[in-house]
Design a protein around this motif. Structure first.
Motif, PDB file in Angstrom:
ATOM      1  N   ASP A 196      26.455  24.951  39.654  1.00 57.21           N
ATOM      2  CA  ASP A 196      27.874  25.031  39.290  1.00 57.21           C
ATOM      3  C   ASP A 196      28.540  26.232  39.947  1.00 57.21           C
ATOM      4  O   ASP A 196      29.687  26.147  40.406  1.00 57.21           O
ATOM      5  CB  ASP A 196      28.020  25.127  37.770  1.00 57.21           C
ATOM      6  CG  ASP A 196      27.575  23.853  37.058  1.00 57.21           C
ATOM      7  OD1 ASP A 196      27.689  22.770  37.661  1.00 57.21           O
ATOM      8  OD2 ASP A 196      27.117  23.956  35.910  1.00 57.21           O
TER       9      ASP A 196
ATOM     10  N   LYS B 211      29.169  25.443  43.600  1.00 55.39           N
ATOM     11  CA  LYS B 211      30.362  24.609  43.774  1.00 55.39           C
ATOM     12  C   LYS B 211      31.639  25.428  43.670  1.00 55.39           C
ATOM     13  O   LYS B 211      32.667  25.078  44.260  1.00 55.39           O
ATOM     14  CB  LYS B 211      30.366  23.487  42.736  1.00 55.39           C
ATOM     15  CG  LYS B 211      29.291  22.442  42.942  1.00 55.39           C
ATOM     16  CD  LYS B 211      29.247  21.459  41.782  1.00 55.39           C
ATOM     17  CE  LYS B 211      28.097  20.484  41.915  1.00 55.39           C
ATOM     18  NZ  LYS B 211      27.954  19.602  40.722  1.00 55.39           N
TER      19      LYS B 211
ATOM     20  N   ASN C 104      16.605  13.673  36.282  1.00 56.64           N
ATOM     21  CA  ASN C 104      17.969  14.187  36.325  1.00 56.64           C
ATOM     22  C   ASN C 104      18.826  13.760  35.139  1.00 56.64           C
ATOM     23  O   ASN C 104      19.988  14.145  35.042  1.00 56.64           O
ATOM     24  CB  ASN C 104      18.645  13.733  37.629  1.00 56.64           C
ATOM     25  CG  ASN C 104      19.931  14.480  37.910  1.00 56.64           C
ATOM     26  OD1 ASN C 104      20.024  15.686  37.665  1.00 56.64           O
ATOM     27  ND2 ASN C 104      20.937  13.779  38.393  1.00 56.64           N
TER      28      ASN C 104
ATOM     29  N   GLN D 100      21.769  16.325  35.076  1.00 54.10           N
ATOM     30  CA  GLN D 100      23.049  15.810  35.550  1.00 54.10           C
ATOM     31  C   GLN D 100      23.527  16.511  36.822  1.00 54.10           C
ATOM     32  O   GLN D 100      24.677  16.901  36.947  1.00 54.10           O
ATOM     33  CB  GLN D 100      24.114  15.895  34.449  1.00 54.10           C
ATOM     34  CG  GLN D 100      23.770  15.055  33.228  1.00 54.10           C
ATOM     35  CD  GLN D 100      24.857  15.024  32.176  1.00 54.10           C
ATOM     36  OE1 GLN D 100      25.749  15.865  32.171  1.00 54.10           O
ATOM     37  NE2 GLN D 100      24.782  14.066  31.289  1.00 54.10           N
ATOM     38  N   LEU D 101      22.620  16.659  37.773  1.00 44.36           N
ATOM     39  CA  LEU D 101      22.978  17.198  39.078  1.00 44.36           C
ATOM     40  C   LEU D 101      23.578  16.081  39.936  1.00 44.36           C
ATOM     41  O   LEU D 101      23.441  14.898  39.635  1.00 44.36           O
ATOM     42  CB  LEU D 101      21.740  17.784  39.756  1.00 44.36           C
ATOM     43  CG  LEU D 101      21.057  18.950  39.028  1.00 44.36           C
ATOM     44  CD1 LEU D 101      19.797  19.360  39.757  1.00 44.36           C
ATOM     45  CD2 LEU D 101      22.000  20.146  38.900  1.00 44.36           C
ATOM     46  N   SER D 102      24.235  16.470  41.015  1.00 43.96           N
ATOM     47  CA  SER D 102      24.842  15.483  41.908  1.00 43.96           C
ATOM     48  C   SER D 102      23.748  14.735  42.671  1.00 43.96           C
ATOM     49  O   SER D 102      22.592  15.180  42.742  1.00 43.96           O
ATOM     50  CB  SER D 102      25.775  16.173  42.900  1.00 43.96           C
ATOM     51  OG  SER D 102      25.027  16.975  43.804  1.00 43.96           O
ATOM     52  N   ALA D 103      24.123  13.602  43.253  1.00 42.96           N
ATOM     53  CA  ALA D 103      23.162  12.793  44.008  1.00 42.96           C
ATOM     54  C   ALA D 103      22.533  13.596  45.138  1.00 42.96           C
ATOM     55  O   ALA D 103      21.351  13.422  45.458  1.00 42.96           O
ATOM     56  CB  ALA D 103      23.852  11.548  44.549  1.00 42.96           C
ATOM     57  N   GLU D 104      23.316  14.479  45.754  1.00 43.42           N
ATOM     58  CA  GLU D 104      22.807  15.303  46.853  1.00 43.42           C
ATOM     59  C   GLU D 104      21.787  16.324  46.367  1.00 43.42           C
ATOM     60  O   GLU D 104      20.889  16.730  47.107  1.00 43.42           O
ATOM     61  CB  GLU D 104      23.962  16.034  47.555  1.00 43.42           C
ATOM     62  CG  GLU D 104      24.940  15.128  48.284  1.00 43.42           C
ATOM     63  CD  GLU D 104      25.905  14.411  47.353  1.00 43.42           C
ATOM     64  OE1 GLU D 104      26.016  14.832  46.173  1.00 43.42           O
ATOM     65  OE2 GLU D 104      26.531  13.423  47.792  1.00 43.42           O
ATOM     66  N   GLU D 105      21.917  16.730  45.112  1.00 44.89           N
ATOM     67  CA  GLU D 105      21.033  17.765  44.570  1.00 44.89           C
ATOM     68  C   GLU D 105      19.742  17.208  43.976  1.00 44.89           C
ATOM     69  O   GLU D 105      18.763  17.950  43.822  1.00 44.89           O
ATOM     70  CB  GLU D 105      21.774  18.565  43.495  1.00 44.89           C
ATOM     71  CG  GLU D 105      22.936  19.389  44.041  1.00 44.89           C
ATOM     72  CD  GLU D 105      23.879  19.859  42.955  1.00 44.89           C
ATOM     73  OE1 GLU D 105      24.521  20.894  43.153  1.00 44.89           O
ATOM     74  OE2 GLU D 105      23.983  19.185  41.905  1.00 44.89           O
TER      75      GLU D 105
END
Length: 308
Positions: A173, A176, A236, A240-245
């Motif tokens: 976070d 970002k 995940n 709840q990380l992004s798809a890239e992470e």
């Protein structure tokens, strides 16, 4: 300590062993074990809590029989008189704990004159001390603000802090929001450890449930090793990380398997007992403990049938 929720005359083995965790990549194999059906809910109930502080408080109050914590958090509870035994090493941080800083602070030495947020924990103190040593800075060269991890992002966006000692997913976070990594725990590998602690009086009375839990955990860990592409998205669900992470969920963590855990937890003193003794001395110097603990036998190893 007996659970405060047990009914009078109720056999403790007839209710699930309650295990508390906060959200942390190294603990997620437990939830994968539950998702995969390896973890019998009649044996073990996973209790999801907002923070490690909440896990510690629940242990203090007798609302949990076990908790996923960093080793320093276990030592804090032991120093308070809680009778706990470490039965599993979830992970060893080798880059997962980080110092994040805003643009313009390109290295640790650039922290001079800036404000850095850190939790009041031994891990936070150890990370900050190690980072400052690398940057050849003294404590008086920076301004330290003690904030819980959940407040770091808001403080960073409000420009009340310039850097933070944190870990993933919180670090993601901050990234970002424009922060970048200037130090991580790979520089002090082996000093930050996440463990499973259980009430010592349950080692024999709940032996079957504990062994069931450990086998379920190692089965999930094997799934991650053998089928990472399928398992990582499942890990995940809470992070709840992004798809890239997602592919990087376990980056910076060493996850000891059954054999490695036996090596860490067996013996008197065990390897982890020795690490705990050293850590307690660091905590005393940082005034996180009144005095160093005498670690006689903190760890307990279970030899599991069918495991090798």
């Amino acid at each position: 300590m007996a659970s405060s929720l047990l009914l009078p005359g109720c056999d403790s083995s007839s209710v699930p062993l309650r295990l508390g965790t906060n959200v942390w990549p190294g603990y997620e194999p437990l939830y994968l074990a539950r998702e995969q059906g390896y973890l019998n809910p009649d044996d073990v109930k996973l209790v999801e809590l907002p923070s490690a502080t909440d896990v510690m408080d629940a242990l203090r109050l007798g609302h949990l029989e076990a908790g996923a914590l960093t080793l320093d958090e276990v030592l804090t509870l032991v120093a308070e008189g809680e009778q706990l035994s470490v039965i599993l090493v979830f992970d060893i941080s080798a880059g997962a704990d980080v110092v994040m800083a805003r643009t313009g602070i390109e290295g640790v030495s650039d922290l001079a004159g800036h404000t850095i947020a850190v939790e009041t924990t031994a891990v936070g103190a150890l990370m900050l001390k190690s980072a400052l040593e690398m940057g050849e800075l003294k404590a008086e060269d920076i301004k330290v603000v003690h904030l819980p991890l959940t407040d770091h992002l808001k403080a960073f966006r409000a420009k009340r802090i310039d850097a933070a000692v944190t870990f993933y997913p919180y670090a993601a976070d901050l990234e970002k929001a424009g922060a970048h990594k200037i130090f991580d725990s790979s520089a002090i590998e082996g000093q930050i450890v996440d463990v499973l602690a259980v009430r010592s009086d349950l080692l024999s009375s709940r032996k079957r449930d504990i062994e069931s839990l450990l086998k379920a955990y190692y089965q999930a860990l094997a799934d991650i090793t053998n089928h990472p592409q399928a398992m990582l998205p499942m890990l995940n669900k809470r992070l709840q990380l992004s798809a890239e992470e997602v592919p990087h969920i376990l980056d910076g963590l060493i996850l000891p398997d059954y054999k490695a855990n036996l090596e860490l937890l067996s013996g008197h003193p065990s390897k982890l007992d020795r690490s705990a003794q050293t850590l307690s001395e660091v905590m005393a110097r940082q005034r996180l403990l009144a005095r160093p603990l005498f670690i006689d036998k903190l760890t307990f190893s279970f030899e599991l049938e069918g495991m090798q």
